[in-house]
Enzyme design. Structure first.
Site, PDB file in Angstrom:
ATOM      1  N   SER B 216       0.863  -1.183   0.000  1.00 53.43           N
ATOM      2  CA  SER B 216       0.000   0.000   0.000  1.00 53.43           C
ATOM      3  C   SER B 216       0.895   1.228   0.000  1.00 53.43           C
ATOM      4  O   SER B 216       1.823   1.354   0.795  1.00 53.43           O
ATOM      5  CB  SER B 216      -0.972  -0.033   1.165  1.00 53.43           C
ATOM      6  OG  SER B 216      -0.427   0.566   2.284  1.00 53.43           O
ATOM      7  N   GLY B 218      -0.140   4.383   0.299  1.00 57.24           N
ATOM      8  CA  GLY B 218      -0.869   5.524   0.854  1.00 57.24           C
ATOM      9  C   GLY B 218      -1.766   6.147  -0.206  1.00 57.24           C
ATOM     10  O   GLY B 218      -2.488   5.431  -0.909  1.00 57.24           O
ATOM     11  N   GLY B 221      -2.236   4.673  -3.859  1.00 50.53           N
ATOM     12  CA  GLY B 221      -2.931   3.425  -4.158  1.00 50.53           C
ATOM     13  C   GLY B 221      -2.123   2.196  -3.804  1.00 50.53           C
ATOM     14  O   GLY B 221      -1.406   2.176  -2.802  1.00 50.53           O
ATOM     15  N   GLY B 247      -6.546   0.918   5.272  1.00 47.73           N
ATOM     16  CA  GLY B 247      -5.818  -0.311   4.950  1.00 47.73           C
ATOM     17  C   GLY B 247      -6.670  -1.547   5.194  1.00 47.73           C
ATOM     18  O   GLY B 247      -6.591  -2.525   4.444  1.00 47.73           O
ATOM     19  N   ASP B 248      -7.492  -1.512   6.239  1.00 49.37           N
ATOM     20  CA  ASP B 248      -8.354  -2.659   6.543  1.00 49.37           C
ATOM     21  C   ASP B 248      -9.437  -2.808   5.475  1.00 49.37           C
ATOM     22  O   ASP B 248      -9.799  -3.928   5.097  1.00 49.37           O
ATOM     23  CB  ASP B 248      -8.991  -2.492   7.931  1.00 49.37           C
ATOM     24  CG  ASP B 248      -7.920  -2.318   9.016  1.00 49.37           C
ATOM     25  OD1 ASP B 248      -6.827  -2.912   8.870  1.00 49.37           O
ATOM     26  OD2 ASP B 248      -8.171  -1.594   9.984  1.00 49.37           O
TER      27      ASP B 248
END
Lengths: 308, 308
Positions: B216, B218, B221, B247-248
């Site tokens: 990831s 941030g 993407g 993120g989850d």
């Protein structure tokens, strides 16, 4: 028995961190929880002094359940009144390096009119057996600002000596209802009377309605304006430590002395010794029994001129 | 069903204050509580996407009870395993003026060997019905550092695709057990591979054992190294808001896409759209359904040269 009232009881949580840095993420090294709110602190000390002690006020929600579970093993009777709202948490974040504390206090439960009525019924019933009552701390949301004035009047009507330890507008109104004793600190005295000169301020606070006024001067001890005279009581030397709960221990000293019929100088000596022994104790809000016994004989109580 | 594992679940508390000042006393204006821990966040999003979802891990004490009570009305099945210790609280103190957050995380319950065995039994039973499993977040005290590697191996032995989203040594060991997918952020990728160049790092993380690696980046993407190729997926424009839980939500997007048999570009588009819609939602960790639908068609997915 002695009754203490804690309308805005709390679950006191302490987090220990190496250092609190705003906008950073911290791993909490130590977590401690204890029942909190001034009246519960006063009751713990009264019970430790051997007095039959009852606590009332409000408790609700999961934090209220946790608080009552922690009270259960203590030698005092829990007469807290249930509320639908949730008892507040207070969080003390202690920096491991400096020892400084950052405090975050939740607002407390919104007490409904029906819950306030239920409390008044419980309070009146408890007053019937009380030798004295202490009204302590802040008001939760929903309780009217004249609540302590009302509770003072009901205690006086029941012939129960009443001590009031609060601040701001509830103190101002409560004093006008003529409590037997108030215990403001220098800041509260200044707000109450407009004077930062302690001797002038304690006398002025008496004129506003309290029968006796014991001003707490922090490390300099207590200054008492009473119907019997004006006294200053001071510890033999400044004590270093955690001042949390020192004022509540002083209240327990004054109230137990009143119930035991001690003369004012002895009440003040006890209050100062308990207060200093609380600062010296390693756990916040506890007092060091050996230090208390040792300090008690070494507190100096000096009579001051009422006009000086 | 899809299974999510949260070994160190939490009761997430948010305090709103005008500004956090170390060593001062603050009145907390607003208090919010929600079930927390990465696996529970992933499960909420999976359930919102319409997937049959089961959560396991540990819960104990009063905070564990509170957490389970808050899970009860949600459309997911609670298969958390009881522990004698107390589920941790995490406290986010949000400054009203800057919006910045100070985070205080309790350590979590000390899990005993017997409790770990009980969990393994429950986990094996749940794997029998699982179409996929996500292993998420930190380990509580007492759980061995190779725990995720063990859980990855058991999932693979049961032929259940397994996603691992953790950090540090548990991630390093977990990757070596050959999970189907890991989703490190740039920081975790750098710690895992020693490289801060994303394309090099995701490929290197694959070589260390993960079948697919989705890094990831941030606001830029996701970058995915998979057996089918290397892709970058990015939102149509940077989104401003609260990144908590983004993120989850991406994990939920990847896992639901895997279970539905979507090709990689579609899985990545869904993960990026869910993640951006989470940043845009007013409540931390929730996603904005309308924003998700709108963003889904506008995510750009670009195939990258595997050697470039």
């Amino acid at each position: 028995m002695i009754l203490t009232v804690t309308l805005n009881a709390a679950l006191d949580i302490t987090y220990r961190v190496p250092a609190l840095t705003p906008h950073a993420t911290h791993r909490v090294a130590g977590v401690e929880e204890r029942p909190g709110g001034k009246g519960l602190n006063v009751a713990r000390v009264l019970a430790a002094l051997g007095h039959d002690t009852v606590v009332t006020g409000f408790a609700g929600g999961r934090t209220g359940d946790a608080l009552r579970e922690m009270l259960a093993p203590l030698p005092l009777r829990d007469a807290l009144v249930p509320v639908a709202g949730t008892t507040r948490r207070t969080l003390a974040v202690v920096d491991g390096t400096s020892g400084d504390t950052t405090q975050l206090n939740e607002p407390g439960p919104a007490v409904t009119a029906a819950e306030w009525s239920a409390f008044l019924g419980a309070y009146e019933g408890l007053l019937a057996d009380a030798a004295a009552v202490a009204l302590c701390g802040s008001l939760p949301p929903g309780v009217h600002v004249g609540a302590y004035a009302d509770l003072v009047r009901r205690a006086r009507a029941a012939d129960v000596p009443v001590l009031l330890d609060t601040s701001g507008e509830p103190l101002l109104r409560g004093v006008a209802a003529r409590p037997d004793l108030v215990k403001p600190n220098a800041e509260e005295l200044a707000r109450l009377t407009g004077s930062r000169e302690p001797r002038r301020a304690v006398r002025d606070a008496r004129r506003r309605g309290a029968h006796a006024v014991v001003g707490s001067l922090g490390p300099d001890g207590l200054l008492a304006a009473t119907p019997d005279g004006l006294w200053q009581a001071a510890p033999p030397a400044p004590v270093a430590g955690n001042p949390t709960g020192a004022g509540d221990s002083a209240v327990a000293g004054l109230l137990s002395g009143l119930v035991e019929g001690l003369p004012w100088p002895e009440r003040l000596a006890r209050a100062v010794a308990l207060s200093a022994a609380t600062v010296l104790a390693p756990a916040a809000g506890e007092y060091d029994t050996a230090a208390y016994e040792e300090l008690l004989g070494r507190v100096t109580v000096t009579e001051r001129s009422a006009t000086g």
